[in-house]
Write a protein that holds these residues in place. Structure first.
Motif, PDB file in Angstrom:
ATOM      1  N   GLU A 161      67.534  44.254   0.254  1.00  0.00           N
ATOM      2  CA  GLU A 161      67.706  44.616  -1.153  1.00  0.00           C
ATOM      3  C   GLU A 161      67.357  43.456  -2.073  1.00  0.00           C
ATOM      4  N   VAL A 162      66.907  43.817  -3.275  1.00  0.00           N
ATOM      5  CA  VAL A 162      66.731  42.832  -4.336  1.00  0.00           C
ATOM      6  C   VAL A 162      67.905  43.044  -5.287  1.00  0.00           C
ATOM      7  N   ARG A 163      68.620  41.973  -5.571  1.00  0.00           N
ATOM      8  CA  ARG A 163      69.780  42.040  -6.462  1.00  0.00           C
ATOM      9  C   ARG A 163      69.477  41.247  -7.730  1.00  0.00           C
ATOM     10  N   ILE A 164      69.631  41.916  -8.861  1.00  0.00           N
ATOM     11  CA  ILE A 164      69.354  41.302 -10.154  1.00  0.00           C
ATOM     12  C   ILE A 164      70.630  41.325 -10.976  1.00  0.00           C
ATOM     13  N   THR A 165      71.066  40.153 -11.398  1.00  0.00           N
ATOM     14  CA  THR A 165      72.275  40.031 -12.202  1.00  0.00           C
ATOM     15  C   THR A 165      71.967  40.356 -13.660  1.00  0.00           C
ATOM     16  N   MET A 166      72.885  41.072 -14.294  1.00  0.00           N
ATOM     17  CA  MET A 166      72.716  41.411 -15.710  1.00  0.00           C
ATOM     18  C   MET A 166      72.682  40.127 -16.531  1.00  0.00           C
TER      19      MET A 166
ATOM     20  N   ALA B 188      63.660  41.337 -14.456  1.00  0.00           N
ATOM     21  CA  ALA B 188      63.134  41.049 -13.124  1.00  0.00           C
ATOM     22  C   ALA B 188      61.994  40.041 -13.216  1.00  0.00           C
ATOM     23  N   LYS B 189      61.926  39.166 -12.221  1.00  0.00           N
ATOM     24  CA  LYS B 189      60.797  38.247 -12.099  1.00  0.00           C
ATOM     25  C   LYS B 189      59.827  38.883 -11.112  1.00  0.00           C
ATOM     26  N   ALA B 190      58.660  39.263 -11.601  1.00  0.00           N
ATOM     27  CA  ALA B 190      57.683  39.952 -10.771  1.00  0.00           C
ATOM     28  C   ALA B 190      56.332  39.268 -10.875  1.00  0.00           C
ATOM     29  N   THR B 191      55.491  39.537  -9.883  1.00  0.00           N
ATOM     30  CA  THR B 191      54.124  39.028  -9.884  1.00  0.00           C
ATOM     31  C   THR B 191      53.178  40.217  -9.882  1.00  0.00           C
ATOM     32  N   LEU B 192      52.233  40.212 -10.822  1.00  0.00           N
ATOM     33  CA  LEU B 192      51.224  41.256 -10.878  1.00  0.00           C
ATOM     34  C   LEU B 192      49.874  40.607 -11.128  1.00  0.00           C
ATOM     35  N   GLY B 193      48.906  40.942 -10.294  1.00  0.00           N
ATOM     36  CA  GLY B 193      47.595  40.327 -10.424  1.00  0.00           C
ATOM     37  C   GLY B 193      47.643  38.812 -10.310  1.00  0.00           C
ATOM     38  N   GLY B 194      48.578  38.285  -9.526  1.00  0.00           N
ATOM     39  CA  GLY B 194      48.704  36.845  -9.348  1.00  0.00           C
ATOM     40  C   GLY B 194      49.409  36.136 -10.489  1.00  0.00           C
ATOM     41  N   VAL B 195      49.909  36.879 -11.470  1.00  0.00           N
ATOM     42  CA  VAL B 195      50.577  36.303 -12.636  1.00  0.00           C
ATOM     43  C   VAL B 195      52.064  36.633 -12.578  1.00  0.00           C
ATOM     44  N   SER B 196      52.906  35.622 -12.744  1.00  0.00           N
ATOM     45  CA  SER B 196      54.354  35.845 -12.753  1.00  0.00           C
ATOM     46  C   SER B 196      54.795  36.208 -14.161  1.00  0.00           C
TER      47      SER B 196
ATOM     48  N   ASN C   9      61.173  41.436  -2.283  1.00  0.00           N
ATOM     49  CA  ASN C   9      60.589  42.097  -1.124  1.00  0.00           C
ATOM     50  C   ASN C   9      60.116  43.516  -1.440  1.00  0.00           C
ATOM     51  N   VAL C  10      60.081  43.869  -2.734  1.00  0.00           N
ATOM     52  CA  VAL C  10      59.601  45.176  -3.182  1.00  0.00           C
ATOM     53  C   VAL C  10      58.142  45.027  -3.606  1.00  0.00           C
ATOM     54  N   VAL C  11      57.293  45.893  -3.082  1.00  0.00           N
ATOM     55  CA  VAL C  11      55.878  45.889  -3.458  1.00  0.00           C
ATOM     56  C   VAL C  11      55.501  47.292  -3.898  1.00  0.00           C
ATOM     57  N   ALA C  12      54.903  47.387  -5.089  1.00  0.00           N
ATOM     58  CA  ALA C  12      54.385  48.662  -5.591  1.00  0.00           C
ATOM     59  C   ALA C  12      52.879  48.507  -5.722  1.00  0.00           C
ATOM     60  N   ARG C  13      52.150  49.444  -5.148  1.00  0.00           N
ATOM     61  CA  ARG C  13      50.683  49.395  -5.212  1.00  0.00           C
ATOM     62  C   ARG C  13      50.166  50.543  -6.056  1.00  0.00           C
ATOM     63  N   ASP C  14      49.062  50.266  -6.747  1.00  0.00           N
ATOM     64  CA  ASP C  14      48.401  51.260  -7.600  1.00  0.00           C
ATOM     65  C   ASP C  14      49.387  51.902  -8.583  1.00  0.00           C
ATOM     66  N   LEU C  15      50.083  51.047  -9.308  1.00  0.00           N
ATOM     67  CA  LEU C  15      51.094  51.490 -10.270  1.00  0.00           C
ATOM     68  C   LEU C  15      50.439  51.724 -11.633  1.00  0.00           C
ATOM     69  N   PRO C  16      50.456  52.970 -12.128  1.00  0.00           N
ATOM     70  CA  PRO C  16      49.888  53.226 -13.452  1.00  0.00           C
ATOM     71  C   PRO C  16      50.774  52.627 -14.549  1.00  0.00           C
ATOM     72  N   VAL C  17      50.128  52.077 -15.573  1.00  0.00           N
ATOM     73  CA  VAL C  17      50.842  51.469 -16.684  1.00  0.00           C
ATOM     74  C   VAL C  17      50.174  51.839 -17.997  1.00  0.00           C
ATOM     75  N   VAL C  18      50.925  51.688 -19.069  1.00  0.00           N
ATOM     76  CA  VAL C  18      50.343  51.810 -20.407  1.00  0.00           C
ATOM     77  C   VAL C  18      50.337  50.414 -21.025  1.00  0.00           C
ATOM     78  N   VAL C  19      49.331  50.165 -21.855  1.00  0.00           N
ATOM     79  CA  VAL C  19      49.148  48.848 -22.466  1.00  0.00           C
ATOM     80  C   VAL C  19      48.954  49.045 -23.961  1.00  0.00           C
ATOM     81  N   SER C  20      49.688  48.255 -24.753  1.00  0.00           N
ATOM     82  CA  SER C  20      49.552  48.356 -26.201  1.00  0.00           C
ATOM     83  C   SER C  20      49.974  47.053 -26.861  1.00  0.00           C
ATOM     84  N   PRO C  21      49.291  46.668 -27.944  1.00  0.00           N
ATOM     85  CA  PRO C  21      49.743  45.497 -28.694  1.00  0.00           C
ATOM     86  C   PRO C  21      51.079  45.752 -29.400  1.00  0.00           C
ATOM     87  N   ALA C  22      51.451  47.016 -29.545  1.00  0.00           N
ATOM     88  CA  ALA C  22      52.706  47.362 -30.212  1.00  0.00           C
ATOM     89  C   ALA C  22      53.931  46.925 -29.404  1.00  0.00           C
ATOM     90  N   PHE C  23      53.751  46.629 -28.115  1.00  0.00           N
ATOM     91  CA  PHE C  23      54.877  46.200 -27.283  1.00  0.00           C
ATOM     92  C   PHE C  23      55.237  44.743 -27.524  1.00  0.00           C
TER      93      PHE C  23
END
Length: 188
Positions: free
Chosen positions: A62-67, A75-83, A139-153
């Motif tokens: 399990e991955v445990r994340i404290t509030m 969450a600290k995640a890595t996507l496309g080699g970027v943390s 230890n969680v890996v998600a592949r081919d995850l669809p996302v939305v991208v906007s400058p409004a975020f």
């Protein structure tokens, strides 16, 4: 026994108690500052991990994340080699990334055939789409995850239900979010 020794030596007890209280308070303040600062500083983050002070840990499968103090789970995640630090939001239908994160991760952002308008807490937002080839969170890996991208975020990146629904389970126990993957991956 120690108190009677201090009295026998005529050491002012009030001064000793005040000094001890000051040292304890100073230690607590420094610990709080360290924990807050380690989220942004990679060197302090390594020290926090070594001292087991990190707010995100892999425990068994399990991955445990404290509030965090702001009441959210980050969450600290890595996507496309970027943390990146991502807000986990079970109220978000889809994972949403800032344009800065999408660019840094090298995502191919595409304008959809039909305009993508999504409803956020701040109203309707126009967005583009992309796919994260691999997102790693402990230890969680998600592949081919669809996302939305906007400058409004702005600078906020959000992991939504399209990520959480891929897990075997996720739950909140007290002030800890627990993510359990179907197939835990080795930490890299």
């Amino acid at each position: 026994m120690p108190v009677s020794a201090l009295i026998a030596r005529r050491v002012p007890i009030l001064r000793v108690v005040t000094m001890l209280a000051t040292w304890v308070a100073l230690f607590l303040v420094l610990t709080y500052v360290f924990v807050q600062r380690e989220r942004f500083d990679p060197y302090l983050s390594r020290i926090a991990s070594a001292l087991n002070l990190s707010d995100q840990q892999v425990v068994g499968k399990e991955v445990r994340i404290t509030m965090s103090p702001d009441g959210h789970f980050w969450a600290k995640a890595t996507l496309g080699g970027v943390s990146r630090r991502l807000l986990i939001d079970s109220g978000a239908t889809v994972t949403a990334l800032s344009t800065r994160t999408a660019s840094a991760a090298g995502l191919k952002v595409a304008k959809p055939i039909f305009p993508m308008v999504i409803q956020t807490a701040n109203g309707q937002v126009s967005a583009q789409t992309a796919t994260i080839v691999e997102l790693r969170l402990g230890n969680v890996v998600a592949r081919d995850l669809p996302v939305v991208v906007s400058p409004a975020f702005g600078g906020t990146d959000v992991l939504g239900m399209n990520f959480l629904s891929r897990l075997k389970s996720w739950r909140v126990e007290g002030r800890t979010l627990i993510l359990t993957p179907h197939h835990p991956q080795d930490l890299t």
